[in-house]
Enzyme design. Sequence first.
Site, mmCIF file in Angstrom:
data_model
loop_
_atom_site.group_PDB
_atom_site.id
_atom_site.type_symbol
_atom_site.label_atom_id
_atom_site.label_comp_id
_atom_site.label_asym_id
_atom_site.label_seq_id
_atom_site.Cartn_x
_atom_site.Cartn_y
_atom_site.Cartn_z
ATOM 1 N N GLY A 11 0.997 -1.474 -0.083
ATOM 2 C CA GLY A 11 0.311 -0.156 0.078
ATOM 3 C C GLY A 11 0.729 1.172 0.128
ATOM 4 N NE ARG A 72 -2.109 -4.638 -0.142
ATOM 5 C CZ ARG A 72 -1.318 -3.806 0.567
ATOM 6 N NH1 ARG A 72 -0.254 -4.106 1.365
ATOM 7 N NH2 ARG A 72 -2.591 -2.905 1.272
ATOM 8 C CG ASP A 103 3.919 -6.225 7.866
ATOM 9 O OD1 ASP A 103 3.918 -5.386 6.910
ATOM 10 O OD2 ASP A 103 3.580 -6.412 8.896
ATOM 11 C CB THR A 125 3.238 0.893 6.131
ATOM 12 O OG1 THR A 125 1.832 0.513 6.870
ATOM 13 C CG2 THR A 125 4.082 1.092 7.238
ATOM 14 C CG ASP A 127 -1.025 -0.021 8.275
ATOM 15 O OD1 ASP A 127 -2.365 1.038 8.286
ATOM 16 O OD2 ASP A 127 -1.267 -0.971 7.850
ATOM 17 C CG ASP A 129 1.571 -2.153 10.192
ATOM 18 O OD1 ASP A 129 2.458 -1.713 9.417
ATOM 19 O OD2 ASP A 129 0.879 -3.060 10.026
ATOM 20 N NE ARG A 162 -28.500 13.061 11.366
ATOM 21 C CZ ARG A 162 -28.710 13.705 10.250
ATOM 22 N NH1 ARG A 162 -28.185 13.801 9.112
ATOM 23 N NH2 ARG A 162 -29.516 13.496 9.723
ATOM 24 N NE ARG A 171 -1.332 -4.522 7.153
ATOM 25 C CZ ARG A 171 -0.111 -4.994 7.005
ATOM 26 N NH1 ARG A 171 -0.248 -6.072 6.099
ATOM 27 N NH2 ARG A 171 0.701 -5.151 7.245
ATOM 28 C CD GLU A 222 -8.489 -1.075 7.998
ATOM 29 O OE1 GLU A 222 -9.252 -0.950 6.541
ATOM 30 O OE2 GLU A 222 -7.188 -1.455 7.541
ATOM 31 C CB VAL A 250 -9.991 10.137 2.684
ATOM 32 C CG1 VAL A 250 -10.371 10.582 4.430
ATOM 33 C CG2 VAL A 250 -9.877 11.969 1.800
ATOM 34 N NE ARG A 252 -3.091 2.787 1.005
ATOM 35 C CZ ARG A 252 -3.424 2.148 -0.038
ATOM 36 N NH1 ARG A 252 -4.226 0.836 0.742
ATOM 37 N NH2 ARG A 252 -3.683 2.107 -1.181
HETATM 38 O O1 F6P Z 1 -1.325 -1.975 4.206
HETATM 39 C C1 F6P Z 1 -1.738 -0.143 4.510
HETATM 40 C C2 F6P Z 1 -3.287 -0.211 3.730
HETATM 41 O O2 F6P Z 1 -3.694 1.043 3.701
HETATM 42 C C3 F6P Z 1 -4.600 -0.496 5.143
HETATM 43 O O3 F6P Z 1 -4.362 0.051 6.243
HETATM 44 C C4 F6P Z 1 -5.049 -0.834 4.564
HETATM 45 O O4 F6P Z 1 -6.316 -2.480 5.300
HETATM 46 C C5 F6P Z 1 -4.777 -1.349 3.233
HETATM 47 O O5 F6P Z 1 -3.508 -0.733 3.322
HETATM 48 C C6 F6P Z 1 -5.638 -1.306 2.203
HETATM 49 O O6 F6P Z 1 -5.136 -1.907 0.978
HETATM 50 P P1 F6P Z 1 -5.356 -1.635 0.083
HETATM 51 O O7 F6P Z 1 -5.040 -0.698 -0.477
HETATM 52 O O8 F6P Z 1 -4.606 -3.341 -0.985
HETATM 53 O O9 F6P Z 1 -6.830 -1.601 0.005
#
Ligand code: F6P
Length: 329
Positions: A11, A72, A103, A125, A127, A129, A162, A171, A222, A250, A252
């Site tokens: 990603g 990927r 990773d 990344t 994330d 992570d 609301r 992830r 998520e 948004v 990313r």
């Molecule tokens: O690893 C980064 C990430 O943006 C995660 O937060 C998310 O779950 C995933 O990639 C989404 O992946 P893709 O772009 O393959 O839908």
Amino acid sequence: MKKIGILTSGGDSQGMNACLKTIINMAERYNYEVMAFIGGYKGLAEDNCKIVTSKDADLYFGIGGSFILSGRYEPFKQKKEMNKALSVYKKYKLDALIVLGGDGSIRAANDLNALGLNVVVIPCTIDNDVFCTSKSIGFDTAVNNAVNAIDNIEQTMKTNGRVLIAETMGRFCGEIAMHAGLCSEADIIMIPEKKQSVEKIIREVGKQLNAGNDSPTVVLSEFQLDINDLAKKIEETYQKECKAIVVGYVQRGGTPTVQDKLLAIRMGVGAMDCVLNKNFGNVVSLIKDEIKFVPFDKAIKAKYKFNENLWQTFLELKKFKTEKKKKQN
Ligand code: F6P
């Protein structure tokens, strides 16, 4: 002329372009030609590449995404597929390969390194992570984007009384949700590091409503539950309108923050240091605000250090805000 390969994998994350530009500038300064493999490891395996110069990278410094494309590449989970990468690497007589990714990209880089390629990884990344570094490139921008989105939506939610449920990316890591939740002043945060049942979250929403908070915000990362289900249950339990939104991609995109640009520059320079000193098989990492080089095997085994202090800060603030609301009502 000496030659290095570069690729962006997995990603994408904001700051990749700033990092690529730094690497290319440094490479030209030390008389290296730079070959970009398009779309990540797939480009390497399939020999899809082009020579890039600082002129190509010029316009992209402050732009999200990756100008050499990313992706990927599942076949690289099988080692035999990696021999293709080795032959491409040899074909172009590369001195080194710099990989920008998360990773999964580090694991693949470790296998390539074992095959004899000279690889260095820069953690990119949203994330956060990659646990050998305190920060990965893109995380800060993603949190900023999430906070901006949640703040905007909160304004209309509060005006209409609301409940808001906002799901962030991450992830299986709650870093984005915890930081975005804290900075958007969420009332409830749900992250995988602090498991809570759906019933508990519903009860927490009830407590907020009882304390006089007419429009509580739940921020969660998520893959923990179905947010539309949760919204429906909240509506049924409290007869209160509840909106579930996925913050989504948004997070990313967009201009990297100064923090991410700075990290991209520092890590790009760090990766080129590794190349110049033939210090391969490392992940360029930020440790106590210094750039360090962590060997792949250690990087892969690095354990997640959850920021318990930050979580406790959130809980303290939540307690204070709820008590204050009660007194006001
Ligand atoms: O690893 C980064 C990430 O943006 C995660 O937060 C998310 O779950 C995933 O990639 C989404 O992946 P893709 O772009 O393959 O839908």
